[in-house]
Enzyme design. Structure first.
Site, PDB file in Angstrom:
ATOM      1  N   LEU A  64      39.973  42.534  50.143  1.00  0.00           N
ATOM      2  CA  LEU A  64      39.991  43.925  50.601  1.00  0.00           C
ATOM      3  C   LEU A  64      41.396  44.320  51.032  1.00  0.00           C
ATOM      4  CD1 LEU A  64      36.701  43.699  52.682  1.00  0.00           C
ATOM      5  CD2 LEU A  64      36.971  44.464  50.313  1.00  0.00           C
ATOM      6  N   ARG A  65      42.294  43.337  51.093  1.00  0.00           N
ATOM      7  CA  ARG A  65      43.732  43.535  51.348  1.00  0.00           C
ATOM      8  C   ARG A  65      44.064  43.984  52.767  1.00  0.00           C
ATOM      9  NH1 ARG A  65      45.578  40.178  47.649  1.00  0.00           N
ATOM     10  NH2 ARG A  65      45.811  41.010  45.548  1.00  0.00           N
ATOM     11  N   ASP A 306      36.305  37.762  41.835  1.00  0.00           N
ATOM     12  CA  ASP A 306      37.673  37.358  42.186  1.00  0.00           C
ATOM     13  C   ASP A 306      38.569  38.590  42.298  1.00  0.00           C
ATOM     14  OD1 ASP A 306      39.496  35.488  43.001  1.00  0.00           O
ATOM     15  OD2 ASP A 306      40.228  35.043  40.985  1.00  0.00           O
TER      16      ASP A 306
END
Lengths: 427, 321
Positions: A64-65, A306
Site C-alpha cells: 500500500l506504500r 504481489d
C-alpha cells in the site's frame, strides 16, 4: 444496512456451493442464502443475474506504500484498487519507509486503514530491525499491535545464524515467518533468470539455484527450530519440487506464487520490457508450467497479486536500473480465471487459491461465503471483457506486464463487513 | 512496443540497436555500402555531402575514445555537424534522468544519436522514446550489443575471406561480459557462417549460450582447430583477480593467444580483436603484431562501416560512383 443480492451464481469454494441463489446481508453478516428471511426489507438490491457472487478475495501480498512512499501510492488509492479488484482482506509486507518494525507504526497503519472502511488490512511485521537482517524485532509487541506474521519482504538476510535465531524466536510464540527464498549472494546483482534470455540481452542473471539453495537452507532450519514458514513468490520448478518434498515430509510449510510468474516467463522480457523487471525474476516456460501445475495440485497454496505500484519514471530506465514490481490488485481475479480456463482447472479449485487457502495462511476467518459468516464478498461479471490500460486501473501504479491484455471479466460490486464499498460505474 | 524496434513498416532501418532481429539483406546492404565509402578515405578530400546539414550527437554515458572518435570521423566525412557529449561527467551526476537528457538534446534538433551506456537496453529505451525523425545508433549498451563493431568485424572477415558460408569462426575469452561477442554471434549466424565457436573458462561463458547457435569449448587448442577466423575479446582488468579468474598469468596460460595455440587454426586464419588490447593477457605481442593479425585494418574499416550505417539511416545510402 440490509442488502439483497438477486439471482447470482453463488460460489463458495470452501464447501463446494455453486448454485444460482439470492444472498441476504444484514448487520455485516450473510443472514441467508436462498430463503428470504422473514421481514427482510433491503436498503439496497443488487441484480447479480448472470454474475458470480464470490467470497471476497484474500491477497497475501499487496503493498500500500504507506508509510514513506506516498508519492508512489497511498492507502486511499490502493485500498480503492483492492476493492475494485474484489479483494476484501490483504496482507502488506513490511517494506515501507520506515519498515514496519515498531508497534507504533503498525498501529498507525491499522488505524489509518480501518478509517477508510474498505478492505481489512493485515500487516506483516519486519522480522529484523529496519529489515537489515541483523537484530530481531519485538515480535511479541508487533503481534499485539496487529501483525499477523513476520517477514523480511525482499530484503536480504545474509547471516544464516540470524535467520536460525529469528526462526527459533518466532517458534517460541508460534508465529509464522514469511520468507522470499532467494540466496542473497547468488541474486546480488542479478535482474533476470540465468538462461537464454539473459544471455541474449546481456543482463546480469540470477540462477534458479538461488531459490533452491535458500529453500534448502530454510527447510533445514525448520527441522532444527520447528518454526512454521510461509515461502513467498516461488519462481522455479526445482524450488517447487523441494517444497513438495518438504510438505510430504510433514514440515509446517506453505507457499505462494504471483500472478506474474503464473502467466509470464523470461521470454516476455522481449527487448528489455521494464514491466517484467520483477523479484524473483521471471524464469523459463518450463518453470512457469511447473508452477501452474503446482498451484493446481495444491503444492502451492495461494496465488497472490504481489501488488507493487511503481512510479512510471522508475520504469522508464534501462532494465537493470528499473525498479522491480508490478501493480496487481485489480488483475488477481481475472488472471485467476484466465489460468483456470487455460489449464482446465476447476473453478472451485482456482478460487480456493485466492480465498480460503490464503485466509488459512493468515489465520483469519475470511475467504468463505456462508450463512452466519462475515459479509465480505464480491460480485464478478464474467461477460465483461476489458483491456488493461493505465486508464482502466484504479491503482496509482500503472506498471504491469499485462498492459493491453484483454481479461475475462471484472468485479462490479464489493462488500466488506456487509457494506457496499465498491460499485463499478455503469457504461 | 509491438512494432519492430529497428525497422520501419517498410522494412527500412530506422535505428541500429542490435544485430539480432535484422535480416541478412540489411547486413549485406550495410557491408556493400561501406565498401563504397572505403574509397572516400583514399581521396585527397575525405568528404562526401550525405549528411550535410544534419546534426549527429555522440551521447556517451560511458567513457570511450576509439569508438567515439571513429563515429566522429565517420560523421564528419559525411559532412554532418558533430557534437560530443560525455554525459557521465555532467547531467547524470546532477540527477537528470536518461530520457530527460535525450529530450533536451532532441529539443536542440538532433537528427541522430550515437549512444553508449553502461546498462543493457539503454539504446532500445532511447529509441522507443525519441520522435519519429530521429535515428539512434547503439555504440555499446552494457553487455548487450555493439552492432557497429560486429559489422566492421564482418566487413573485415568478408574483406579477407570473401564469403561467410564456408567459415569456422572462434570467439575467445570473456563472452559473459562482452557486448561485442553477442553482436558478433548474431552477425555471424545471420550471415550464414556454419560454425561459430566460443572458447573460454566456464566462469566467462554465459548460460545457455548454445541457444544463440554456437558451440562451446573450454580447451583452447581444441576450439581453435581448423578455424578460419580467431576473434579475441578484451579481458577487463577488474575481472582478472577474483571469483571469475584466479590470475592474469593463469588466464594467459590457458586462454591467451600465443603462436603455439594459433598453430591449431588454419594456416591462413586471420586474428581479430575489437581493441583495446591487453598484450600479455589475452594476446601475445607476437600474434598481435604478426602476419595473421588484421587488428589495425579493423579500425580503418570501422570508419567506412559507420559511415554506411549513418548514411543508410539518413536515407542517403545511394552508392558512390
Amino acid at each position: 444496512m440490509k442488502i439483497r443480492i438477486n439471482q447470482g451464481r453463488v460460489m463458495n469454494p470452501g464447501n463446494g456451493l455453486d448454485e444460482v441463489q439470492d444472498v441476504f446481508v444484514a448487520a455485516g453478516k450473510i443472514v441467508s442464502i436462498g430463503q428470504e428471511p422473514s421481514g427482510f426489507t433491503p436498503n439496497k438490491v443488487i441484480d447479480a443475474h448472470e454474475k458470480w457472487v464470490l467470497p471476497g478475495l484474500v491477497d497475501l501480498a499487496a503493498r500500500l506504500r504507506e508509510p514513506g512512499y506516498e508519492y508512489l501510492a497511498t492507502l486511499e488509492s490502493e485500498m480503492f484498487a483492492a476493492t475494485a479488484g474484489g479483494v476484501t482482506s490483504l496482507s502488506c509486507p513490511p517494506d515501507t519507509d520506515p519498515p514496519l518494525d515498531e508497534p507504533g507504526l503498525v498501529e498507525m497503519l491499522k488505524h489509518r486503514a480501518a478509517n477508510r472502511h474498505q478492505a481489512n488490512v493485515y500487516p506483516l511485521g519486519a522480522l529484523t530491525q529496519q529489515l537489515k537482517g541483523q537484530r530481531l524485532t519485538e515480535m511479541g509487541e508487533l503481534r499485539d499491535a496487529g501483525c499477523v506474521a513476520f517477514s523480511q519482504a525482499n530484503a536480504p538476510l545474509t547471516d544464516t545464524l540470524v535467520l536460525m535465531r529469528a526462526l527459533d524466536y518466532a517458534a517460541t510464540f508460534d508465529f509464522t515467518v514469511w520468507l522470499q527464498p532467494q540466496d542473497p549472494h547468488l541474486s546480488k546483482d542479478g535482474v533476470a533468470h540465468d538462461g537464454e534470455v539473459a544471455t541474449r540481452l546481456g543482463l546480469p542473471a540470477i540462477p534458479a539455484c538461488a531459490e533452491t539453495i535458500a529453500i534448502s537452507t530454510i527447510m533445514e532450519l525448520m527441522r532444527q527450530t520447528g518454526a512454521r514458514v510461509h515461502l513467498c513468490r516461488l519462481s522455479s520448478a526445482a524450488g517447487l519440487a523441494l517444497v513438495r518434498a518438504g510438505k510430504a515430509e510433514g514440515l509446517p510449510l506453505t507457499c505462494d506464487v504471483s500472478i506474474n510468474h503464473l502467466h509470464l516467463s523470461e521470454h516476455d522480457l522481449g527487448y528489455f520490457n521494464a514491466h517484467c523487471r520483477l523479484t524473483p525474476p521471471l524464469r523459463s516456460p518450463a518453470d512457469r508450467n511447473a508452477l501452474r501445475a503446482g498451484l493446481s495440485d495444491g503444492t502451492i497454496d495461494a496465488l497472490v497479486s504481489d501488488h507493487a505500484p511503481v512510479d512510471m519514471d522508475a520504469k522508464q530506465l534501462p532494465f537493470e536500473a528499473a525498479e522491480p514490481g508490478a501493480t496487481g490488485l485489480e488483475l488477481l481475479l481475472p488472471l485467476t480465471i484466465k489460468w483456470a480456463h487455460e489449464d482446465r482447472v476447476p473453478l472451485k479449485t482456482a478460487l480456493t487459491r485466492i480465498t480460503q487457502a490464503p485466509a488459512r495462511i493468515l489465520g483469519i476467518a475470511a475467504g468463505q461465503l456462508a450463512i452466519g459468516g462475515v459479509a465480505d464478498l464480491c460480485i464478478f461479471d464474467p461477460r465483461e471483457e476489458w483491456v488493461v490500460t493505465p486508464h482502466s486501473l484504479k491503482s496509482q501504479g500503472k506498471n504491469t506486464p499485462f498492459l493491453n491484455l484483454p481479461l475475462p471479466g471484472r468485479v462490479t460490486h464489493t462488500l466488506v463487513g456487509g457494506f457496499l464499498v465498491y460499485e463499478s460505474s455503469p457504461h | 512496443m509491438n512494432s519492430h524496434p529497428q525497422l520501419d513498416e517498410r522494412g527500412k532501418l530506422k535505428h541500429l540497436l542490435s544485430i539480432e532481429g535484422l535480416p541478412p539483406a540489411t547486413l549485406i546492404e550495410i557491408l556493400d555500402t561501406a565498401r563504397s565509402f572505403e574509397q572516400v578515405a583514399r581521396q585527397d578530400i575525405k568528404k562526401v555531402p550525405h549528411l550535410q546539414g544534419k546534426s549527429v550527437f555522440n551521447l556517451f554515458f560511458e567513457a570511450s575514445t576509439r569508438t567515439r572518435t571513429t563515429f566522429e570521423i565517420a560523421a564528419k566525412r559525411l559532412s554532418a555537424d558533430v557534437l560530443n557529449l560525455n554525459v557521465s561527467a555532467s547531467s547524470q551526476s546532477k540527477g537528470e534522468t536518461l530520457l530527460d537528457t535525450v529530450d533536451n538534446l532532441s529539443a536542440m534538433q538532433a537528427d541522430m544519436f550515437v549512444v553508449r551506456h553502461a546498462e543493457s537496453g539503454a539504446a532500445h529505451l532511447i529509441a522507443r522514446h525519441v520522435g519519429p525523425g530521429i535515428h539512434v545508433i547503439n555504440a555499446g549498451d552494457g553487455r548487450h550489443a555493439h552492432p557497429t563493431q560486429a559489422l566492421l568485424d564482418m566487413y573485415t572477415i568478408r574483406h579477407f575471406k570473401h564469403r561467410f558460408d564456408h567459415l569456422r569462426v572462434a570467439i575467445v575469452g570473456d563472452v559473459l561480459h562482452s557486448r561485442v561477442a553477442r553482436s558478433q554471434i548474431h552477425a555471424l549466424t545471420t550471415l550464414g557462417v556454419p560454425e561459430v565457436r566460443v572458447i573460454g573458462p566456464q566462469t566467462l561463458i554465459p548460460r545457455d549460450v548454445e541457444r544463440l547457435g554456437v558451440r562451446v569449448f573450454h580447451h583452447m587448442p581444441q576450439g581453435l582447430r581448423d578455424v578460419d577466423v580467431v576473434i579475441m575479446l578484451r579481458l577487463q582488468n577488474e575481472r582478472m583477480n577474483g571469483a571469475l579468474l584466479p590470475s592474469r598469468d593463469e588466464y594467459f596460460k590457458f586462454y591467451g593467444l600465443t603462436p603455439d595455440k594459433l598453430a591449431h587454426a588454419r594456416p591462413d586464419a586471420i586474428v581479430m580483436h575489437p581493441g583495446p588490447m591487453n598484450r600479455g593477457v589475452e594476446i601475445d605481442s607476437e600474434v598481435a603484431d604478426g602476419v595473421q593479425s588484421v587488428i589495425l585494418q579493423q579500425v580503418t574499416f570501422g570508419i567506412a562501416v559507420r559511415m554506411a550505417v549513418m548514411s543508410i539511416l539518413a536515407g542517403k545510402q545511394e552508392r558512390l560512383p
